[in-house]
Design a protein around this motif. Structure first.
Motif, short mmCIF file in Angstrom:
data_model
loop_
_atom_site.label_atom_id
_atom_site.label_comp_id
_atom_site.label_asym_id
_atom_site.label_seq_id
_atom_site.Cartn_x
_atom_site.Cartn_y
_atom_site.Cartn_z
N LYS A 96 -4.52 8.38 -9.20
CA LYS A 96 -5.38 7.64 -8.54
C LYS A 96 -5.25 7.97 -6.93
O LYS A 96 -5.62 7.00 -6.20
CB LYS A 96 -5.26 6.05 -8.70
N ARG A 97 -4.28 8.76 -6.75
CA ARG A 97 -4.05 9.23 -5.14
C ARG A 97 -3.37 8.05 -4.24
O ARG A 97 -3.67 8.01 -2.92
CB ARG A 97 -5.35 9.51 -4.52
N HIS A 98 -2.58 7.33 -4.85
CA HIS A 98 -1.86 6.49 -4.01
C HIS A 98 -0.45 7.00 -3.72
O HIS A 98 0.25 6.53 -2.86
CB HIS A 98 -1.82 5.05 -5.02
N PRO B 299 0.63 1.11 -1.72
CA PRO B 299 0.94 0.62 -3.26
C PRO B 299 0.17 0.34 -4.45
O PRO B 299 -0.99 0.75 -4.33
CB PRO B 299 1.27 -1.03 -2.83
N TYR B 300 0.90 0.88 -5.34
CA TYR B 300 0.21 0.78 -6.68
C TYR B 300 1.16 0.03 -7.82
O TYR B 300 2.20 0.68 -8.19
CB TYR B 300 -0.33 2.16 -7.32
N LEU B 301 0.79 -0.95 -8.51
CA LEU B 301 1.63 -1.47 -9.52
C LEU B 301 2.95 -1.87 -8.96
O LEU B 301 3.20 -2.37 -8.02
CB LEU B 301 1.29 -0.94 -10.90
N SER B 302 3.86 -1.10 -9.62
CA SER B 302 5.26 -1.22 -9.29
C SER B 302 5.80 -0.34 -8.39
O SER B 302 6.74 -0.31 -7.98
CB SER B 302 6.18 -1.32 -10.78
N ILE B 303 4.95 0.38 -7.80
CA ILE B 303 5.33 1.33 -6.91
C ILE B 303 5.08 1.19 -5.41
O ILE B 303 3.90 0.87 -5.04
CB ILE B 303 4.34 2.85 -7.04
#
Length: 183
Positions: free
Chosen positions: A43-45, A8-12
């Motif tokens: 950022k490779r997420h 996960p990353y923020l809204s992703i």
């Protein structure tokens, strides 16, 4: 190419792998997650299959400038500053005077404090300035004013002065005013 979710990353949030073409134009309304997705890739997420080290470059109206965009020459700058001065005189000065007057007797002390500390009036966090700043923001957030380049340049200048923008003289205005350009 495929986009592959890693974490996960923020809204992703988690998604199944997605096939995408080699060239993609990413569009959507503000807040829909375009920048979050690009940051997640950077950022490779989120992985882009076949790209070991993707490099993401974000462009917006503040950072996008065409290489062949000509710089202002001295005459253009002078003309722009004079035009902005006229806009200030006709549309902003009286409004700003009214907002300053609403501060009453506290204004002179605030101005003196700003000058002695070499600070802007806007940098002060005192209760007496809350209404002044709100009125200023409300005026400059009007659609017609927000889309006016001269008004935005004046707004930026007003936030840097140790006094209210209605007190600025012509010479200081043309010396300090910086054109605001939507890119």
């Amino acid at each position: 190419m495929r986009l592959i979710y890693k974490q996960p990353y923020l809204s992703i949030d988690q998604f199944n792998p997605v096939e995408i073409p080699d060239f993609v134009v990413l569009t959507g309304i503000n807040g829909s997650g375009k920048s979050h997705l690009l940051d997640a890739i950077d950022k490779r997420h989120v992985a882009v299959e076949g790209m070991e080290n993707p490099h993401i470059v974000l462009f917006n109206y503040e950072t996008f400038k065409l290489d062949n965009e000509q710089a202002f020459n001295a005459h253009q700058l002078s003309s722009e500053r004079e035009s902005a001065w006229q806009y200030h005189q006709q549309h902003i000065k009286n409004q700003a005077h009214n907002w300053r007057t609403s501060l009453g007797g506290t204004y002179e002390g605030l101005k003196s404090s700003c000058r002695s500390k070499n600070k802007s009036l806007w940098s002060l966090t005192v209760d007496s300035l809350v209404s002044y700043k709100q009125q200023f923001k409300k005026f400059f957030n009007q659609q017609s004013v927000r889309q006016n380049q001269q008004a935005q340049g004046i707004y930026s200048l007003a936030k840097q002065l140790p006094y209210s923008i209605d007190e600025i003289g012509h010479d200081d205005f043309v010396r300090l005013y910086k054109p605001f350009v939507f890119k």
